[in-house]
Write a protein that holds these residues in place. Structure first.
Motif, PDB file in Angstrom:
ATOM      1  N   VAL A 180       0.849  -1.186   0.000  1.00 40.45           N
ATOM      2  CA  VAL A 180       0.000   0.000   0.000  1.00 40.45           C
ATOM      3  C   VAL A 180       0.889   1.242   0.000  1.00 40.45           C
ATOM      4  O   VAL A 180       1.704   1.429   0.907  1.00 40.45           O
ATOM      5  CB  VAL A 180      -0.940   0.014   1.221  1.00 40.45           C
ATOM      6  N   LEU A 181       0.739   2.063  -1.028  1.00 37.23           N
ATOM      7  CA  LEU A 181       1.519   3.296  -1.153  1.00 37.23           C
ATOM      8  C   LEU A 181       0.631   4.498  -0.879  1.00 37.23           C
ATOM      9  O   LEU A 181      -0.458   4.608  -1.440  1.00 37.23           O
ATOM     10  CB  LEU A 181       2.119   3.411  -2.550  1.00 37.23           C
ATOM     11  N   PRO A 182       1.096   5.419  -0.045  1.00 40.70           N
ATOM     12  CA  PRO A 182       0.322   6.639   0.209  1.00 40.70           C
ATOM     13  C   PRO A 182       0.472   7.630  -0.937  1.00 40.70           C
ATOM     14  O   PRO A 182       1.300   7.452  -1.841  1.00 40.70           O
ATOM     15  CB  PRO A 182       0.952   7.185   1.490  1.00 40.70           C
ATOM     16  N   GLU A 183      -0.310   8.681  -0.886  1.00 45.56           N
ATOM     17  CA  GLU A 183      -0.141   9.769  -1.848  1.00 45.56           C
ATOM     18  C   GLU A 183       1.053  10.627  -1.443  1.00 45.56           C
ATOM     19  O   GLU A 183       1.420  10.703  -0.268  1.00 45.56           O
ATOM     20  CB  GLU A 183      -1.410  10.624  -1.900  1.00 45.56           C
ATOM     21  N   GLN A 184       1.647  11.307  -2.409  1.00 47.57           N
ATOM     22  CA  GLN A 184       2.820  12.127  -2.136  1.00 47.57           C
ATOM     23  C   GLN A 184       2.511  13.220  -1.116  1.00 47.57           C
ATOM     24  O   GLN A 184       3.348  13.545  -0.261  1.00 47.57           O
ATOM     25  CB  GLN A 184       3.344  12.748  -3.433  1.00 47.57           C
ATOM     26  N   GLU A 185       1.309  13.768  -1.192  1.00 49.40           N
ATOM     27  CA  GLU A 185       0.930  14.819  -0.246  1.00 49.40           C
ATOM     28  C   GLU A 185       0.934  14.300   1.196  1.00 49.40           C
ATOM     29  O   GLU A 185       1.306  15.023   2.128  1.00 49.40           O
ATOM     30  CB  GLU A 185      -0.449  15.388  -0.586  1.00 49.40           C
ATOM     31  N   GLU A 186       0.522  13.055   1.371  1.00 48.35           N
ATOM     32  CA  GLU A 186       0.523  12.459   2.702  1.00 48.35           C
ATOM     33  C   GLU A 186       1.953  12.276   3.213  1.00 48.35           C
ATOM     34  O   GLU A 186       2.241  12.502   4.401  1.00 48.35           O
ATOM     35  CB  GLU A 186      -0.196  11.109   2.676  1.00 48.35           C
ATOM     36  N   VAL A 187       2.839  11.853   2.324  1.00 44.11           N
ATOM     37  CA  VAL A 187       4.241  11.683   2.707  1.00 44.11           C
ATOM     38  C   VAL A 187       4.863  13.025   3.063  1.00 44.11           C
ATOM     39  O   VAL A 187       5.588  13.154   4.068  1.00 44.11           O
ATOM     40  CB  VAL A 187       5.030  10.999   1.578  1.00 44.11           C
ATOM     41  N   ASP A 188       4.575  14.046   2.267  1.00 45.61           N
ATOM     42  CA  ASP A 188       5.133  15.371   2.528  1.00 45.61           C
ATOM     43  C   ASP A 188       4.675  15.915   3.879  1.00 45.61           C
ATOM     44  O   ASP A 188       5.438  16.607   4.573  1.00 45.61           O
ATOM     45  CB  ASP A 188       4.729  16.336   1.419  1.00 45.61           C
ATOM     46  N   ALA A 189       3.449  15.596   4.260  1.00 48.93           N
ATOM     47  CA  ALA A 189       2.941  16.047   5.560  1.00 48.93           C
ATOM     48  C   ALA A 189       3.604  15.298   6.708  1.00 48.93           C
ATOM     49  O   ALA A 189       3.760  15.831   7.812  1.00 48.93           O
ATOM     50  CB  ALA A 189       1.428  15.859   5.618  1.00 48.93           C
ATOM     51  N   PHE A 190       4.003  14.054   6.444  1.00 50.05           N
ATOM     52  CA  PHE A 190       4.641  13.223   7.477  1.00 50.05           C
ATOM     53  C   PHE A 190       6.118  13.532   7.636  1.00 50.05           C
ATOM     54  O   PHE A 190       6.657  13.506   8.742  1.00 50.05           O
ATOM     55  CB  PHE A 190       4.447  11.740   7.112  1.00 50.05           C
ATOM     56  N   LEU A 191       6.794  13.849   6.525  1.00 52.05           N
ATOM     57  CA  LEU A 191       8.251  13.972   6.520  1.00 52.05           C
ATOM     58  C   LEU A 191       8.668  15.413   6.259  1.00 52.05           C
ATOM     59  O   LEU A 191       8.586  15.897   5.131  1.00 52.05           O
ATOM     60  CB  LEU A 191       8.838  13.044   5.449  1.00 52.05           C
ATOM     61  N   PRO A 192       9.151  16.119   7.273  1.00 52.06           N
ATOM     62  CA  PRO A 192       9.585  17.511   7.068  1.00 52.06           C
ATOM     63  C   PRO A 192      10.906  17.559   6.319  1.00 52.06           C
ATOM     64  O   PRO A 192      11.621  16.556   6.219  1.00 52.06           O
ATOM     65  CB  PRO A 192       9.749  18.029   8.501  1.00 52.06           C
ATOM     66  N   PRO A 193      11.269  18.707   5.781  1.00 55.51           N
ATOM     67  CA  PRO A 193      12.552  18.834   5.081  1.00 55.51           C
ATOM     68  C   PRO A 193      13.722  18.542   6.013  1.00 55.51           C
ATOM     69  O   PRO A 193      13.656  18.787   7.222  1.00 55.51           O
ATOM     70  CB  PRO A 193      12.560  20.295   4.619  1.00 55.51           C
ATOM     71  N   TYR A 194      14.799  18.023   5.442  1.00 55.77           N
ATOM     72  CA  TYR A 194      16.013  17.737   6.205  1.00 55.77           C
ATOM     73  C   TYR A 194      16.759  19.031   6.485  1.00 55.77           C
ATOM     74  O   TYR A 194      17.039  19.800   5.583  1.00 55.77           O
ATOM     75  CB  TYR A 194      16.889  16.773   5.408  1.00 55.77           C
ATOM     76  N   LYS A 195      17.080  19.246   7.750  1.00 61.80           N
ATOM     77  CA  LYS A 195      17.839  20.442   8.128  1.00 61.80           C
ATOM     78  C   LYS A 195      18.785  20.069   9.259  1.00 61.80           C
ATOM     79  O   LYS A 195      18.404  20.064  10.432  1.00 61.80           O
ATOM     80  CB  LYS A 195      16.914  21.582   8.552  1.00 61.80           C
ATOM     81  N   HIS A 196      20.010  19.730   8.901  1.00 63.36           N
ATOM     82  CA  HIS A 196      21.019  19.395   9.905  1.00 63.36           C
ATOM     83  C   HIS A 196      21.557  20.689  10.513  1.00 63.36           C
ATOM     84  O   HIS A 196      21.894  21.625   9.786  1.00 63.36           O
ATOM     85  CB  HIS A 196      22.152  18.597   9.267  1.00 63.36           C
ATOM     86  N   PRO A 197      21.650  20.760  11.840  1.00 61.49           N
ATOM     87  CA  PRO A 197      22.085  22.023  12.470  1.00 61.49           C
ATOM     88  C   PRO A 197      23.576  22.317  12.310  1.00 61.49           C
ATOM     89  O   PRO A 197      24.014  23.429  12.571  1.00 61.49           O
ATOM     90  CB  PRO A 197      21.727  21.815  13.949  1.00 61.49           C
ATOM     91  N   TYR A 198      24.344  21.303  11.853  1.00 63.83           N
ATOM     92  CA  TYR A 198      25.797  21.507  11.791  1.00 63.83           C
ATOM     93  C   TYR A 198      26.338  21.111  10.417  1.00 63.83           C
ATOM     94  O   TYR A 198      27.292  20.351  10.295  1.00 63.83           O
ATOM     95  CB  TYR A 198      26.496  20.681  12.877  1.00 63.83           C
ATOM     96  N   VAL A 199      25.719  21.621   9.352  1.00 61.32           N
ATOM     97  CA  VAL A 199      26.158  21.254   8.003  1.00 61.32           C
ATOM     98  C   VAL A 199      27.532  21.843   7.697  1.00 61.32           C
ATOM     99  O   VAL A 199      27.930  22.867   8.273  1.00 61.32           O
ATOM    100  CB  VAL A 199      25.143  21.726   6.935  1.00 61.32           C
ATOM    101  N   PHE A 200      28.242  21.164   6.779  1.00 64.81           N
ATOM    102  CA  PHE A 200      29.530  21.686   6.331  1.00 64.81           C
ATOM    103  C   PHE A 200      29.304  23.019   5.615  1.00 64.81           C
ATOM    104  O   PHE A 200      28.469  23.121   4.723  1.00 64.81           O
ATOM    105  CB  PHE A 200      30.194  20.715   5.360  1.00 64.81           C
TER     106      PHE A 200
END
Length: 391
Positions: A180-200
């Motif tokens: 069972v695959l969700p819709e992309q909108e559902e995934v986007d609501a579940f998974l926030p953008p990646y933001k590492h606090p200590y990027v190079f």
């Protein structure tokens, strides 16, 4: 609206990475992982995924590229198996030591010699102490779900650790099941953008992964160990939210007909599906038997284990990795250590088998239960026997 589609396990992992909108894929193909990376390359080539695909010259290079990409702030994905997994082994420690949330699918395969391409957990067990979070999937739906959730868990500011999702080579990676695959909108609501606090950041240079003397190294490793252990509440929190959103709930240890059972069998990965049938047959014959499936390998779920075995008299732990010359299988050794001083009354037996893709039928799982019970009843000190092996 969710859709139900036929997918082999490899494609389920790739679909999850695509829906997670990864930025970088760096990998080197090795059987039985190859389909994952071929699928990712296809997504990128067709424009379905806007990501950098890095076809490196080795698995060591693959994980090194993931190290740099994740450190620079990119959501990063890779996959490997067996000997290739060993080739990248050195870099696994660097990625976890730098707290980089790389997600990796591992299509588990036995290691040589003898040369082979079929599945067991010899590669997975070698990574126990690398500092990666690790989960084992029992079917293709779990491969998709665990991979998708792994990105959110790994990238959580409270975690910032790399995550492996293990799947059985061939018996899951190449077998088609309904997913069972969700819709992309559902995934986007579940998974926030990646933001590492200590990027190079070249504009704000820092020292990463510097040499440490004996006066500081141990303290850093202690902090890393504490950090890994403290991810467990976050993992449970994310899995609970995943269940609320998508209707599928997961626990570090899942139970099947275990309530009130005198004997429990513990399995990991895809063999749980076969073990359920064996448990059903045993219960139909009047035997008090249940199943517990260990999903989460790192961090080890101590309290969940104590709750899972509550009330049981015997525990039969099934291992799929040979420990040459050792006293126990890798999982039973961890389980015994975890139970020491907590459930000394619980009799624990270990059974080894299903090496290198060796199939265990339902009847052989019934034998696993019978032999495990016999070991527990006899009070013998040796904890490990093998099943399904000739001679």
């Amino acid at each position: 609206m969710s859709r139900r589609v036929p997918l082999e396990g490899s494609f389920a992992a790739a679909e999850a990475a695509k829906m997670a909108d990864v930025d970088v894929v760096a990998a080197y193909p090795i059987t039985p992982q190859t389909h994952i990376i071929e699928r990712m390359a296809e997504f990128v080539n067709n424009g379905e995924l806007k990501a950098a695909f890095i076809p490196v010259e080795s698995e060591h290079s693959a994980m090194s590229a993931c190290w740099g990409a994740s450190g620079a702030g990119a959501r990063t994905f890779t996959a490997t198996a067996s000997q290739g997994f060993f080739l990248m082994h050195e870099v696994l420690y660097f990625v976890s030591g730098l707290r980089l949330p790389v997600v990796m699918a591992v299509s588990n395969r036995a290691v040589g010699l003898p040369a082979n391409i079929w599945g067991d957990y010899s590669d997975a067990m070698s990574a126990t102490y690398t500092g990666w979070l690790q989960v084992f999937a029992a079917n293709n739906q779990e491969i998709f779900d665990f991979t998708l959730a792994a990105f959110r868990i790994a990238e959580d500011p409270r975690v910032l650790l790399p995550f492996m999702v293990h799947m059985d080579g061939f018996t899951l990676s190449h077998v088609v099941e309904a997913v069972v695959l969700p819709e992309q909108e559902e995934v986007d609501a579940f998974l926030p953008p990646y933001k590492h606090p200590y990027v190079f950041d070249t504009d704000n240079p820092c020292c990463y992964g510097s040499v440490m003397s004996p006066t500081t190294y141990a303290e850093v490793k202690k902090a890393q160990d504490i950090g890994i252990r403290e991810t467990l509440p976050v993992i449970k929190e994310v899995w609970k939210d995943f269940g609320k959103r998508f209707g599928r709930y997961y626990n570090p240890i899942d139970s099947y007909k275990a309530d009130g059972a005198k004997t429990l069998i513990m399995v990991t990965g895809g063999l749980a599906e076969t073990a359920k049938v064996a448990v059903d047959k045993k219960r139909a014959q009047g035997e008090s038997v249940g199943l517990i499936t260990l999903h989460l390998w790192r961090p080890f779920p101590f309290e969940d284990l104590y709750e899972a075995v509550k009330g049981a008299e015997n525990l039969v732990v099934f291992d799929r990795a040979p420990t040459l010359g050792g006293p126990t299988g890798p999982i039973i050794g961890e389980v015994k250590a975890a139970l020491f001083g907590v459930r000394n009354d619980l009799k624990v037996a270990g059974i080894l088998g299903a090496f290198c893709g060796r199939i265990l039928e339902v009847e052989e799982f019934e034998e696993v239960i019978d032999r495990g019970n016999a070991i527990c009843k006899s009070g013998r000190q040796e904890m490990v026997e093998t099943v399904g092996i000739r001679g």
